[in-house]
Scaffold this motif. Structure first.
Motif, PDB file in Angstrom:
ATOM      1  N   ASP A 152       0.831  -1.200   0.000  1.00  0.00           N
ATOM      2  CA  ASP A 152       0.000   0.000   0.000  1.00  0.00           C
ATOM      3  C   ASP A 152       0.871   1.258   0.000  1.00  0.00           C
ATOM      4  N   GLU A 153       1.944   1.231   0.797  1.00  0.00           N
ATOM      5  CA  GLU A 153       2.856   2.368   0.843  1.00  0.00           C
ATOM      6  C   GLU A 153       3.532   2.603  -0.508  1.00  0.00           C
ATOM      7  N   GLU A 154       3.914   1.518  -1.167  1.00  0.00           N
ATOM      8  CA  GLU A 154       4.579   1.636  -2.465  1.00  0.00           C
ATOM      9  C   GLU A 154       3.634   2.225  -3.509  1.00  0.00           C
ATOM     10  N   ALA A 155       2.367   1.836  -3.464  1.00  0.00           N
ATOM     11  CA  ALA A 155       1.374   2.390  -4.391  1.00  0.00           C
ATOM     12  C   ALA A 155       1.217   3.892  -4.162  1.00  0.00           C
ATOM     13  N   LYS A 156       1.173   4.302  -2.897  1.00  0.00           N
ATOM     14  CA  LYS A 156       1.025   5.731  -2.588  1.00  0.00           C
ATOM     15  C   LYS A 156       2.256   6.513  -3.009  1.00  0.00           C
ATOM     16  N   LYS A 157       3.431   5.897  -2.859  1.00  0.00           N
ATOM     17  CA  LYS A 157       4.669   6.567  -3.243  1.00  0.00           C
ATOM     18  C   LYS A 157       4.757   6.743  -4.760  1.00  0.00           C
ATOM     19  N   ARG A 158       4.330   5.746  -5.497  1.00  0.00           N
ATOM     20  CA  ARG A 158       4.448   5.787  -6.959  1.00  0.00           C
ATOM     21  C   ARG A 158       3.289   6.525  -7.627  1.00  0.00           C
ATOM     22  N   ILE A 166      -5.636   2.031  -7.434  1.00  0.00           N
ATOM     23  CA  ILE A 166      -4.901   2.153  -8.696  1.00  0.00           C
ATOM     24  C   ILE A 166      -5.398   1.104  -9.679  1.00  0.00           C
ATOM     25  N   ASP A 167      -5.033   1.274 -10.967  1.00  0.00           N
ATOM     26  CA  ASP A 167      -5.528   0.337 -11.969  1.00  0.00           C
ATOM     27  C   ASP A 167      -4.668  -0.921 -12.030  1.00  0.00           C
ATOM     28  N   GLY A 168      -5.078  -1.851 -12.872  1.00  0.00           N
ATOM     29  CA  GLY A 168      -4.418  -3.146 -12.931  1.00  0.00           C
ATOM     30  C   GLY A 168      -2.948  -3.078 -13.310  1.00  0.00           C
ATOM     31  N   ASP A 169      -2.608  -2.280 -14.321  1.00  0.00           N
ATOM     32  CA  ASP A 169      -1.213  -2.167 -14.736  1.00  0.00           C
ATOM     33  C   ASP A 169      -0.360  -1.577 -13.631  1.00  0.00           C
ATOM     34  N   GLN A 170      -0.912  -0.631 -12.899  1.00  0.00           N
ATOM     35  CA  GLN A 170      -0.169  -0.023 -11.794  1.00  0.00           C
ATOM     36  C   GLN A 170       0.030  -1.026 -10.659  1.00  0.00           C
ATOM     37  N   ARG A 171      -0.976  -1.839 -10.406  1.00  0.00           N
ATOM     38  CA  ARG A 171      -0.831  -2.891  -9.397  1.00  0.00           C
ATOM     39  C   ARG A 171       0.254  -3.875  -9.809  1.00  0.00           C
ATOM     40  N   ASP A 172       0.289  -4.215 -11.099  1.00  0.00           N
ATOM     41  CA  ASP A 172       1.337  -5.108 -11.587  1.00  0.00           C
ATOM     42  C   ASP A 172       2.720  -4.506 -11.371  1.00  0.00           C
ATOM     43  N   GLU A 173       2.825  -3.203 -11.566  1.00  0.00           N
ATOM     44  CA  GLU A 173       4.113  -2.527 -11.375  1.00  0.00           C
ATOM     45  C   GLU A 173       4.558  -2.627  -9.923  1.00  0.00           C
ATOM     46  N   VAL A 174       3.624  -2.422  -9.012  1.00  0.00           N
ATOM     47  CA  VAL A 174       3.954  -2.508  -7.587  1.00  0.00           C
ATOM     48  C   VAL A 174       4.354  -3.932  -7.218  1.00  0.00           C
ATOM     49  N   ILE A 175       3.569  -4.911  -7.653  1.00  0.00           N
ATOM     50  CA  ILE A 175       3.861  -6.309  -7.324  1.00  0.00           C
ATOM     51  C   ILE A 175       5.193  -6.740  -7.920  1.00  0.00           C
ATOM     52  N   PHE A 178       8.143  -5.808  -5.880  1.00  0.00           N
ATOM     53  CA  PHE A 178       8.403  -6.742  -4.791  1.00  0.00           C
ATOM     54  C   PHE A 178       9.122  -7.983  -5.318  1.00  0.00           C
ATOM     55  N   GLN A 179       8.690  -8.469  -6.448  1.00  0.00           N
ATOM     56  CA  GLN A 179       9.320  -9.654  -7.026  1.00  0.00           C
ATOM     57  C   GLN A 179      10.807  -9.419  -7.296  1.00  0.00           C
ATOM     58  N   LYS A 180      11.142  -8.195  -7.714  1.00  0.00           N
ATOM     59  CA  LYS A 180      12.518  -7.863  -8.065  1.00  0.00           C
ATOM     60  C   LYS A 180      13.319  -7.333  -6.880  1.00  0.00           C
ATOM     61  N   ASP A 181      12.771  -7.421  -5.679  1.00  0.00           N
ATOM     62  CA  ASP A 181      13.458  -6.966  -4.463  1.00  0.00           C
ATOM     63  C   ASP A 181      13.775  -5.474  -4.492  1.00  0.00           C
ATOM     64  N   GLU A 182      12.914  -4.699  -5.106  1.00  0.00           N
ATOM     65  CA  GLU A 182      13.133  -3.256  -5.191  1.00  0.00           C
ATOM     66  C   GLU A 182      12.508  -2.499  -4.015  1.00  0.00           C
ATOM     67  N   VAL A 183      11.809  -3.208  -3.139  1.00  0.00           N
ATOM     68  CA  VAL A 183      11.148  -2.590  -1.994  1.00  0.00           C
ATOM     69  C   VAL A 183      11.853  -3.046  -0.718  1.00  0.00           C
ATOM     70  N   GLU A 184      12.105  -2.119   0.175  1.00  0.00           N
ATOM     71  CA  GLU A 184      12.791  -2.438   1.436  1.00  0.00           C
ATOM     72  C   GLU A 184      11.798  -2.958   2.460  1.00  0.00           C
ATOM     73  N   MET A 185      12.062  -4.157   2.997  1.00  0.00           N
ATOM     74  CA  MET A 185      11.250  -4.715   4.067  1.00  0.00           C
ATOM     75  C   MET A 185      12.159  -5.062   5.242  1.00  0.00           C
ATOM     76  N   GLU A 186      11.576  -5.155   6.432  1.00  0.00           N
ATOM     77  CA  GLU A 186      12.350  -5.434   7.644  1.00  0.00           C
ATOM     78  C   GLU A 186      12.277  -6.915   7.990  1.00  0.00           C
ATOM     79  N   GLY A 187      13.450  -7.542   8.123  1.00  0.00           N
ATOM     80  CA  GLY A 187      13.507  -8.934   8.545  1.00  0.00           C
ATOM     81  C   GLY A 187      13.236  -9.941   7.458  1.00  0.00           C
ATOM     82  N   VAL A 188      13.009  -9.471   6.239  1.00  0.00           N
ATOM     83  CA  VAL A 188      12.703 -10.375   5.130  1.00  0.00           C
ATOM     84  C   VAL A 188      12.888  -9.619   3.826  1.00  0.00           C
TER      85      VAL A 188
END
Length: 253
Positions: A152-158, A166-175, A178-188
């Motif tokens: 949700d935070e990534e969608a708001k940032k982008r 957001i629309d489907g293509d934008q959701r795909d971009e956000v997901i 995550f698949q490409k490890d471009e989002v920072e998460m804690e402990g994982v």
């Protein structure tokens, strides 16, 4: 979600998917609620509060359409939209929403799967190789909650909007981020969360309906999987192709 996967049609995917039949029992996602809440008991959520329904009249605690883990409607809505992008509805049949996959995941997070029961969860916690499996100090339920918030935070940032807006293509971009490890998460790692989400989505689409997913056995019907038949003794000698109506462990047919 990777670029090379976009050229693979869903028809081809349904023919070759490794998570094919919902016959995994124990050790995987589908085994997460065996022995848990089968009679509708023990339905408190992870934070100790009561159950929250997702808006359907039959979403009482303990039913396949009732929520056991998510008490926040928005978090559940983000999960729902994310699973639908991973397994979308098309001309072959329903997507994750229609199959009840979000409820399947919700139930699993409330049980042994979400709590990593009977799994070794002691340190040290180091970044492992892809072949080493689960390496995080966090339990799956914690990873899912964090991942949904980060999505949700990534969608708001982008896009300056919530993931659900957001629309489907934008959701795909956000997901895909995550698949490409471009989002920072804690402990994982974000990629690890994506793999958990994708795996749980597919298993929910093909699990036995008694676990909350594969609603109406439509996932099995798309693959022409017969489900859990009592016997095939009346068909094994036939030389003709047998089209068998699926049956579930819960007696649906």
């Amino acid at each position: 979600m990777a670029d090379e996967q976009k050229d693979v049609s869903r028809r081809d995917f349904l023919k070759t998917a490794g998570v094919a039949t919902g016959t995994l029992v124990g050790g995987g996602v589908i085994g997460g609620l065996i022995g848990y809440n089968m009679k509708g008991s023990g339905t408190k959520t992870a934070d100790g509060t009561g159950d929250r329904s997702g808006g359907r009249k039959d979403e009482s605690a303990g039913s396949p359409n009732g929520r056991m883990f998510f008490t926040n409607d928005h978090d559940f809505a983000v999960l729902t939209e994310a699973t639908e992008r991973i397994f979308p509805e098309d001309d072959l049949g329903p997507g994750a929403k229609g199959l009840g996959v979000p409820f399947f995941i919700d139930h699993q997070l409330a049980g042994a799967y979400g709590n990593n029961e009977k799994e070794y969860m002691q340190g040290p916690f180091l970044a492992g190789e892809a072949t080493q499996g689960y390496q995080s100090r966090l339990r799956r339920k914690e990873i899912f909650v964090q991942g949904i918030h980060k999505m949700d935070e990534e969608a708001k940032k982008r896009f300056d909007k919530s993931f659900v807006d957001i629309d489907g293509d934008q959701r795909d971009e956000v997901i895909t981020a995550f698949q490409k490890d471009e989002v920072e998460m804690e402990g994982v790692a974000a990629g690890f969360f994506f793999r958990l989400l994708r795996s749980a989505t597919l298993e929910g689409a093909y699990s036995d309906p008694m676990y909350g997913g594969n609603r109406g056995m439509e996932g099995w019907k798309m693959k022409q999987f017969p489900g859990h038949q009592m016997a095939y003794i009346d068909k094994v000698d036939s030389k003709d192709f047998q089209k068998i109506s699926p049956e579930s462990l819960g007696g649906q047919h």
